[in-house]
Motif scaffolding. Sequence first.
Motif, PDB file in Angstrom:
ATOM      1  N   UNK A 110     -11.069 -16.708  34.990  1.00 45.77           N
ATOM      2  CA  UNK A 110     -11.983 -16.998  36.083  1.00 45.77           C
ATOM      3  C   UNK A 110     -13.389 -16.477  35.851  1.00 45.77           C
ATOM      4  N   UNK A 111     -13.603 -15.805  34.740  1.00 50.45           N
ATOM      5  CA  UNK A 111     -14.914 -15.228  34.467  1.00 50.45           C
ATOM      6  C   UNK A 111     -15.717 -16.122  33.538  1.00 50.45           C
ATOM      7  N   UNK A 112     -16.992 -16.229  33.816  1.00 52.26           N
ATOM      8  CA  UNK A 112     -17.851 -17.073  32.996  1.00 52.26           C
ATOM      9  C   UNK A 112     -17.835 -16.650  31.541  1.00 52.26           C
ATOM     10  N   UNK A 113     -17.752 -15.369  31.267  1.00 53.62           N
ATOM     11  CA  UNK A 113     -17.841 -14.912  29.882  1.00 53.62           C
ATOM     12  C   UNK A 113     -16.598 -15.283  29.066  1.00 53.62           C
ATOM     13  N   UNK A 114     -15.566 -15.789  29.735  1.00 54.70           N
ATOM     14  CA  UNK A 114     -14.379 -16.251  29.023  1.00 54.70           C
ATOM     15  C   UNK A 114     -14.537 -17.676  28.502  1.00 54.70           C
ATOM     16  N   UNK A 115     -15.628 -18.328  28.856  1.00 58.14           N
ATOM     17  CA  UNK A 115     -15.838 -19.729  28.494  1.00 58.14           C
ATOM     18  C   UNK A 115     -16.947 -19.853  27.462  1.00 58.14           C
ATOM     19  N   UNK A 145     -12.278 -19.541  25.691  1.00 58.29           N
ATOM     20  CA  UNK A 145     -11.994 -19.029  24.356  1.00 58.29           C
ATOM     21  C   UNK A 145     -10.514 -18.649  24.211  1.00 58.29           C
ATOM     22  N   UNK A 146      -9.776 -18.702  25.303  1.00 61.44           N
ATOM     23  CA  UNK A 146      -8.373 -18.304  25.276  1.00 61.44           C
ATOM     24  C   UNK A 146      -7.471 -19.469  25.678  1.00 61.44           C
ATOM     25  N   UNK A 201     -20.062 -20.349  40.689  1.00 65.93           N
ATOM     26  CA  UNK A 201     -18.809 -19.891  41.283  1.00 65.93           C
ATOM     27  C   UNK A 201     -17.630 -20.521  40.553  1.00 65.93           C
ATOM     28  N   UNK A 202     -16.616 -19.727  40.285  1.00 67.15           N
ATOM     29  CA  UNK A 202     -15.395 -20.231  39.693  1.00 67.15           C
ATOM     30  C   UNK A 202     -14.661 -21.108  40.692  1.00 67.15           C
ATOM     31  N   UNK A 203     -14.156 -22.246  40.202  1.00 65.82           N
ATOM     32  CA  UNK A 203     -13.407 -23.163  41.065  1.00 65.82           C
ATOM     33  C   UNK A 203     -11.934 -23.205  40.683  1.00 65.82           C
TER      34      UNK A 203
END
Length: 123
Positions: free
Chosen positions: A105-110, A99-100, A45-47
């Motif tokens: 808040x999305x896992x795929x952004x990390x 990466x930005x 879960x995003x925190x």
Amino acid sequence: VQLQASGGGLVQAGGSLRLSCAASGRTFGSNAMGWFRQAPGKEREFVAAISWNGDSTYYGDSVKGRFTISRDNAKNMVYLQMNSLKPEDTAVYSCAVSSTRWVAAKEHDYVYWGQGTLVTVSS
């Protein structure tokens, strides 16, 4: 690249903890960073997330108003101050590098993930 979270432990409901995440191997002053958590038997879960310069923050609905994310780029650190803890906050908390530059808040952004630290909140 390594991310090491620390500061977890056992706390009573209503208490506070401060998590720290130390990044090594490269600097992340140009990347947003975030915290996620995973409780037993549940999905991650995003925190919270913080932009590259600390000017923008974003929180999951379940922690909004209770948790505060911050960072110190000079030390390559990110923090999560957790207040008014509830038993449902019990989880393994992990930090991650986006990466930005901007909050996400999305896992795929990390792209980089650290090993977590366990937070247990007793009732």
